[in-house]
Scaffold this motif. Structure first.
Motif, PDB file in Angstrom:
ATOM      1  N   ALA A  36       0.840  -1.193   0.000  1.00 49.53           N
ATOM      2  CA  ALA A  36       0.000   0.000   0.000  1.00 49.53           C
ATOM      3  C   ALA A  36       0.870   1.237   0.000  1.00 49.53           C
ATOM      4  CB  ALA A  36      -0.897   0.006   1.246  1.00 49.53           C
ATOM      5  N   ARG A  37       0.336   2.307  -0.544  1.00 52.40           N
ATOM      6  CA  ARG A  37       1.069   3.565  -0.509  1.00 52.40           C
ATOM      7  C   ARG A  37       1.174   4.048   0.920  1.00 52.40           C
ATOM      8  NH1 ARG A  37      -1.435   6.860  -5.654  1.00 52.40           N
ATOM      9  NH2 ARG A  37      -1.118   5.225  -7.180  1.00 52.40           N
ATOM     10  N   PRO A  38       2.268   4.708   1.288  1.00 53.45           N
ATOM     11  CA  PRO A  38       2.372   5.253   2.637  1.00 53.45           C
ATOM     12  C   PRO A  38       1.225   6.213   2.908  1.00 53.45           C
ATOM     13  CG  PRO A  38       4.478   5.379   1.477  1.00 53.45           C
ATOM     14  CD  PRO A  38       3.454   4.966   0.471  1.00 53.45           C
ATOM     15  N   THR A 413     -15.904  13.992  -6.361  1.00 54.05           N
ATOM     16  CA  THR A 413     -14.961  13.586  -5.323  1.00 54.05           C
ATOM     17  C   THR A 413     -15.056  12.093  -5.050  1.00 54.05           C
ATOM     18  OG1 THR A 413     -15.082  15.764  -4.268  1.00 54.05           O
ATOM     19  CG2 THR A 413     -14.298  13.948  -2.924  1.00 54.05           C
ATOM     20  N   VAL A 414     -16.262  11.550  -5.024  1.00 58.71           N
ATOM     21  CA  VAL A 414     -16.436  10.116  -4.770  1.00 58.71           C
ATOM     22  C   VAL A 414     -15.848   9.288  -5.914  1.00 58.71           C
ATOM     23  CG1 VAL A 414     -18.120   8.270  -4.415  1.00 58.71           C
ATOM     24  CG2 VAL A 414     -18.434  10.479  -3.282  1.00 58.71           C
ATOM     25  N   PHE A 415     -16.048   9.723  -7.160  1.00 59.31           N
ATOM     26  CA  PHE A 415     -15.443   9.003  -8.282  1.00 59.31           C
ATOM     27  C   PHE A 415     -13.918   9.090  -8.221  1.00 59.31           C
ATOM     28  CE2 PHE A 415     -19.496   8.549 -10.572  1.00 59.31           C
ATOM     29  CZ  PHE A 415     -19.297   7.288 -11.117  1.00 59.31           C
ATOM     30  N   MET A 416     -13.393  10.236  -7.788  1.00 59.54           N
ATOM     31  CA  MET A 416     -11.951  10.333  -7.607  1.00 59.54           C
ATOM     32  C   MET A 416     -11.492   9.336  -6.552  1.00 59.54           C
ATOM     33  SD  MET A 416      -9.647  13.466  -6.076  1.00 59.54           S
ATOM     34  CE  MET A 416     -10.326  13.136  -4.431  1.00 59.54           C
ATOM     35  N   GLY A 417     -12.235   9.230  -5.433  1.00 55.87           N
ATOM     36  CA  GLY A 417     -11.883   8.267  -4.396  1.00 55.87           C
ATOM     37  C   GLY A 417     -11.931   6.835  -4.896  1.00 55.87           C
ATOM     38  N   LEU A 418     -12.930   6.519  -5.728  1.00 59.80           N
ATOM     39  CA  LEU A 418     -13.010   5.179  -6.320  1.00 59.80           C
ATOM     40  C   LEU A 418     -11.799   4.893  -7.185  1.00 59.80           C
ATOM     41  CD1 LEU A 418     -16.796   5.146  -7.227  1.00 59.80           C
ATOM     42  CD2 LEU A 418     -15.650   3.346  -5.929  1.00 59.80           C
ATOM     43  N   SER A 419     -11.420   5.855  -8.028  1.00 58.72           N
ATOM     44  CA  SER A 419     -10.261   5.665  -8.894  1.00 58.72           C
ATOM     45  C   SER A 419      -8.992   5.453  -8.062  1.00 58.72           C
ATOM     46  CB  SER A 419     -10.096   6.877  -9.820  1.00 58.72           C
ATOM     47  OG  SER A 419      -9.037   6.675 -10.728  1.00 58.72           O
ATOM     48  N   ARG A 420      -8.836   6.222  -7.000  1.00 57.69           N
ATOM     49  CA  ARG A 420      -7.658   6.069  -6.136  1.00 57.69           C
ATOM     50  C   ARG A 420      -7.655   4.708  -5.433  1.00 57.69           C
ATOM     51  NH1 ARG A 420      -7.041  11.900  -3.003  1.00 57.69           N
ATOM     52  NH2 ARG A 420      -5.999  13.018  -4.719  1.00 57.69           N
ATOM     53  N   LEU A 421      -8.834   4.259  -5.008  1.00 58.06           N
ATOM     54  CA  LEU A 421      -8.933   2.954  -4.355  1.00 58.06           C
ATOM     55  C   LEU A 421      -8.522   1.844  -5.313  1.00 58.06           C
ATOM     56  CD1 LEU A 421      -9.776   1.088  -2.031  1.00 58.06           C
ATOM     57  CD2 LEU A 421     -12.140   1.244  -2.869  1.00 58.06           C
ATOM     58  N   PHE A 422      -9.059   1.874  -6.538  1.00 55.50           N
ATOM     59  CA  PHE A 422      -8.719   0.847  -7.515  1.00 55.50           C
ATOM     60  C   PHE A 422      -7.233   0.909  -7.884  1.00 55.50           C
ATOM     61  CE2 PHE A 422     -13.351   1.414  -9.008  1.00 55.50           C
ATOM     62  CZ  PHE A 422     -13.790   0.496  -8.073  1.00 55.50           C
ATOM     63  N   ARG A 423      -6.669   2.120  -7.903  1.00 58.09           N
ATOM     64  CA  ARG A 423      -5.248   2.270  -8.216  1.00 58.09           C
ATOM     65  C   ARG A 423      -4.395   1.621  -7.134  1.00 58.09           C
ATOM     66  NH1 ARG A 423      -4.468   8.085  -8.461  1.00 58.09           N
ATOM     67  NH2 ARG A 423      -6.080   7.910 -10.061  1.00 58.09           N
ATOM     68  N   LEU A 425      -5.365  -0.810  -4.979  1.00 59.87           N
ATOM     69  CA  LEU A 425      -5.609  -2.248  -4.868  1.00 59.87           C
ATOM     70  C   LEU A 425      -5.175  -3.027  -6.100  1.00 59.87           C
ATOM     71  CD1 LEU A 425      -9.167  -2.369  -3.233  1.00 59.87           C
ATOM     72  CD2 LEU A 425      -6.982  -2.888  -2.136  1.00 59.87           C
ATOM     73  N   TYR A 426      -5.490  -2.497  -7.286  1.00 59.22           N
ATOM     74  CA  TYR A 426      -5.344  -3.281  -8.507  1.00 59.22           C
ATOM     75  C   TYR A 426      -4.442  -2.655  -9.560  1.00 59.22           C
ATOM     76  CZ  TYR A 426      -9.806  -4.964  -6.541  1.00 59.22           C
ATOM     77  OH  TYR A 426     -10.788  -5.432  -5.718  1.00 59.22           O
ATOM     78  N   GLY A 427      -3.965  -1.439  -9.334  1.00 60.95           N
ATOM     79  CA  GLY A 427      -3.211  -0.760 -10.385  1.00 60.95           C
ATOM     80  C   GLY A 427      -4.103  -0.332 -11.539  1.00 60.95           C
ATOM     81  N   LEU A 716      -5.639  -0.882   1.888  1.00 61.67           N
ATOM     82  CA  LEU A 716      -5.055  -0.440   0.619  1.00 61.67           C
ATOM     83  C   LEU A 716      -3.839  -1.266   0.230  1.00 61.67           C
ATOM     84  CD1 LEU A 716      -5.272   3.457   1.017  1.00 61.67           C
ATOM     85  CD2 LEU A 716      -6.936   1.883   0.020  1.00 61.67           C
ATOM     86  N   ASP A 717      -3.669  -2.397   0.866  1.00 64.34           N
ATOM     87  CA  ASP A 717      -2.504  -3.225   0.583  1.00 64.34           C
ATOM     88  C   ASP A 717      -2.585  -3.808  -0.831  1.00 64.34           C
ATOM     89  OD1 ASP A 717      -0.066  -4.728   1.555  1.00 64.34           O
ATOM     90  OD2 ASP A 717      -1.361  -6.399   0.978  1.00 64.34           O
ATOM     91  N   ARG A 718      -1.597  -3.517  -1.647  1.00 62.47           N
ATOM     92  CA  ARG A 718      -1.622  -3.934  -3.047  1.00 62.47           C
ATOM     93  C   ARG A 718      -1.522  -5.443  -3.190  1.00 62.47           C
ATOM     94  NH1 ARG A 718      -0.247  -1.488  -7.959  1.00 62.47           N
ATOM     95  NH2 ARG A 718      -0.726  -2.970  -9.608  1.00 62.47           N
ATOM     96  N   GLU A 719      -0.750  -6.075  -2.353  1.00 59.16           N
ATOM     97  CA  GLU A 719      -0.609  -7.529  -2.463  1.00 59.16           C
ATOM     98  C   GLU A 719      -1.947  -8.224  -2.205  1.00 59.16           C
ATOM     99  OE1 GLU A 719       2.487 -11.019  -1.101  1.00 59.16           O
ATOM    100  OE2 GLU A 719       2.128  -9.373   0.290  1.00 59.16           O
TER     101      GLU A 719
END
Length: 776
Positions: A36-38, A413-423, A425-427, A716-719
């Motif tokens: 996850a990002r710091p 703002t919520v769509f931005m948060g969704l995009s950041r979450l997917f980034r 978790l999943y890249g 938010l852990d990517r692994e």
């Protein structure tokens, strides 16, 4: 079936539903560790893509991205510019599908053709699904009545053809030849083999082994069920007669302003107030009227049915029972559940019984609390009975709230948060995409490109999010186009079964079929990219009011529907019949419900912050509904009622759906059944989710377990995200869901998916406490 379309999601039946719509396989462990990002970088300034999303959703008048391209058709199909063109597409598709059907039937004349049968069956399914699913969307979303009429015609025409194919003996016998040939079976990869077995089971479920007369009867019953189901859905949403409330009965109303207005209205009209079920006045009376009588009247009016409504439902249930009997099954539930995670109605009951055993003590405790409140309010003897019209008064439903204090959340703002979450978790990111003239059915519609950091474009999401006249209420996810591999289609082989005139007449269908394709880096071949549509009913932003501010339940809705959308995007398979959300009904809600859990994490909520270094404020605005265990208990009863309505009992000439409802509440209910009511005619999920209404509770239990065991500590852990992506999302319906769940949770004892596994899921906690399925 050959056309696997339109699965409706489950939710709390008495609330506004979420709806889901829509017609390489050896487990590999990732060698790369993603982190996850710091925390210090979570609340970074918006990227250019994030800024575009915020501007376009929050200030559409000034920032609508328009394409310089010339006028096109819906979804950039150049020819799809009019209702007539849609009808022509359907005719072209039918002709092309008929020729491909002939090719499959004649496959035994060539060894090479036999090796292509599974692929060609999937292509045949895709031809039909692509048009049927588009028709389903148009008839629900398009504002033009001519388009809606065209979509109705297209939908009926292609579904009739689909029903014929589902009982086609020639197709079934060719598939039997394929599955009986060891060399061909060995050549099928796991996904292809899973697809072949789905076709095989669907053929047998459709009575393909029956004599001709009975097969014809199967088609007749299937058509009748479709017609009755649509009639039933219309009636579920039809207005109920009003309750006549005397002004004096509203004395002491908690809502002083509304109460004064109602009494003033009655004073001027000199007659009883007519309060319509579902209105704001009706809701206010149920939660605020201290006298019992007006609440009782509103409840009775809200749960009344006409004889015609009851007859429509019972004719639907009987037709389903007869259909099951025709193919040798004990009931429609036995017929439906064979290819689901539950496998049988007996296993469903194991799950519901275990969940009921867990829930009942909490629900009884809450009911005692309500009874003590009623005793204190009315000064009665100890422990008065809580009636159905008491629940909302003594424990008013509270709107969902975030776990921490948040600034006002705009849609962008919520769509931005969704995009950041997917980034994280999943890249994967969301990127605003150009809309060409004619590409969308309404100016409100926005187009998002879903982009993988390695593989590029995964697909597109069309977001039709604002309420308008004539648009269905609630929220829905529609699959318009599924993923599948297309470079090995061998369309040249189709030409053998097409005359020269036929080639020209199928041009529209072939043009439609070749849209939205891409080579995927790191994957062999060319793929058809998925296209999905999200429908919501948020308030439109305006110049005077500014951006759309979402209530918390609307944020939950958007996260839920985006869970379906990402399943469609990531579930990239070679065969459309198993891609993305084309999976078992009692598994399809898992990714979307899991998305709701991310909103319980302050770490995830910090993604909504668009200002560098400014964290969301932590404060206790979150609250739990102290009575939601009562509602969960009611949901279990509804799931049980669904099983009863799809049991052998419906074939009894004396079957009475109201009597069955009353008996269930008398034997297993906490709140007494009210004579004279028949709520079942409003139970719309009986059509879309017949015999599978348990699915939402079932997937809530699994999603809660996945959240607690995998994501809750490090959301938010990517692994962990990559693990969920690679072990669940990417398979769609191509892998046994019990295998996926047991692997994900490291619970090998669950892999068999037997009655004990179902009961074990019933014993799992739902969320932090027993939770209410669905959202307000």
């Amino acid at each position: 079936m050959l056309a696997r379309t339109s699965k409706n999601a489950l939710v709390q039946a008495s609330k506004q539903p979420f709806r889901f719509r829509g017609c390489l396989f050896t487990k590999q462990k990732s060698r790369t560790k993603f982190l996850a990002r710091p925390a210090s970088t979570v609340s970074a300034p918006p990227s250019p893509d994030d800024a575009d999303i915020i501007a376009n959703f929050d200030f559409p008048q000034s920032s609508q991205i328009s394409s310089p391209l010339s006028h096109t058709g819906l979804f950039r199909h150049s020819f799809l510019t009019s209702p007539l063109a849609f009808t022509q597409l359907a005719d072209s598709t039918l002709q092309r599908a008929a020729s491909l059907t002939e090719r499959i039937i004649n496959a035994r004349s060539s060894r090479k053709e036999l090796f292509q049968v599974v692929k060609n069956l999937d292509r045949l399914s895709d031809m039909l699904c692509g048009v049927i699913d588009l028709a389903e969307l148009i008839r629900n979303a398009h504002p033009d009545r001519a388009w809606i009429a065209s979509s109705e015609e297209v939908y009926d025409k292609l579904c009739q053809f689909m029903n014929i194919l589902n009982t086609h003996v020639g197709l079934y016998e060719v598939l039997r030849t394929v599955l009986s040939d060891p060399e061909i079976v060995k050549s099928l990869n796991p996904e292809a083999h899973a697809t072949a077995l789905i076709f095989w089971r669907d053929f047998e479920k459709s009575g393909v082994n029956l004599p001709p007369e009975q097969r014809n009867r199967f088609v007749e019953l299937s058509t009748e069920i479709l017609s009755l189901g649509r009639e039933f859905l219309v009636e579920t949403s039809s207005a109920r007669p009003p309750a006549a409330i005397k002004p004096i009965e509203l004395q002491g109303l908690k809502d002083i302003g509304m109460g004064a207005r109602l009494r003033l209205q009655a004073k001027f009209t000199q007659r009883d107030l007519l309060v319509y079920p579902g209105s704001l006045q009706a809701q206010m009376i149920m939660t605020s009227a201290p006298q019992e009588e007006p609440r009782r009247k509103v409840y009775m009016a809200s749960n009344a049915s006409t004889p015609q409504q009851i007859e429509t439902l019972e004719r639907l249930l009987l037709a389903r029972g007869e259909l099951a009997k025709l193919v040798g099954k004990d009931s429609y539930a036995h017929m439906t559940l064979g290819d689901k995670m539950a496998k049988s109605p007996e296993n469903v009951q194991s799950f519901l019984d275990a969940l009921m055993d867990y829930t009942r003590p909490y629900a009884r405790r809450a009911l005692r609390t309500l009874s003590m409140r009623k005793q204190a309010h009315l000064n009665t003897s100890p422990m008065p009975i809580i009636q159905a019209w008491d629940r909302d008064y003594y424990c008013p439903p509270e709107p969902p709230a975030p776990p921490i204090a948040l600034p006002a959340l705009t849609l962008g703002t919520v769509f931005m948060g969704l995009s950041r979450l997917f980034r994280n978790l999943y890249g994967i990111s969301l990127r605003l995409s150009e809309v060409a003239p004619g590409e969308v059915w309404h100016p409100d519609v926005r187009k998002l490109e879903v982009v993988d950091e390695k593989d590029g474009t995964l697909g597109w999401i069309y977001a039709d999010l604002f309420a308008r006249r004539g648009k269905p209420s609630g929220a829905a996810h529609y699959t318009v186009r599924c993923s599948r591999r297309v470079d090995d289609d061998d369309e040249v082989g189709d030409l053998t079964f097409l005359g020269e005139d036929d080639v020209a007449s199928t041009e529209l269908s072939r043009t439609f079929d070749t849209a939205h394709r891409s080579h995927m880096p790191g994957q062999q071949g060319e793929y058809q990219l998925p296209v999905v549509v999200l429908l919501c009913e948020f308030t439109r932003p305006t110049v005077s009011r500014g951006p759309t501010i979402l209530a918390w339940h609307e944020v939950l809705t958007l996260f839920h529907e985006m869970g379906h959308a990402m399943h469609s995007m990531i579930g990239r398979t070679e065969y459309q019949n198993v891609s993305g959300t084309r999976c078992a009904t009692d598994f399809v809600e898992l990714p979307s419900i899991l998305m709701e859990h991310f909103l319980t994490s302050p770490t995830v909520l910090s993604l909504f912050d668009s200002k560098s270094g400014e964290r969301v404020r932590h404060a206790g605005t979150h609250h739990e509904d102290p009575c939601r265990s009562i509602d969960t208990h009611s949901q279990i009863l509804l799931a049980s009622l669904d099983q009863i309505y799809h049991s052998p009992a419906v074939l009894d000439p004396l079957f009475d759906s109201t009597r069955a409802l009353a008996k269930l509440y008398e034997t297993r209910g906490l709140i007494p059944y009210v004579p004279g009511t028949s709520w079942q005619t409003q139970f719309g999920h009986l059509f879309g989710y017949g015999a599978t209404y348990y699915s939402y509770l079932f997937d809530r239990a699994i999603a809660s377990r996945v959240w607690r065991n995998l994501f809750s500590q490090h959301p938010l852990d990517r692994e962990t995200g990559e693990r969920f992506k690679s072990e669940v999302l990417r398979f769609g319906g191509a892998k046994d869901p019990w295998t996926m769940v047991s692997t994900l949770l490291d619970a090998p004892e669950m892999a068999g998916g037997d009655a004990e596994a179902m009961a074990e899921v019933g014993r799992w906690k739902i969320e932090d406490e027993v939770a209410l399925p669905g959202r307000h």
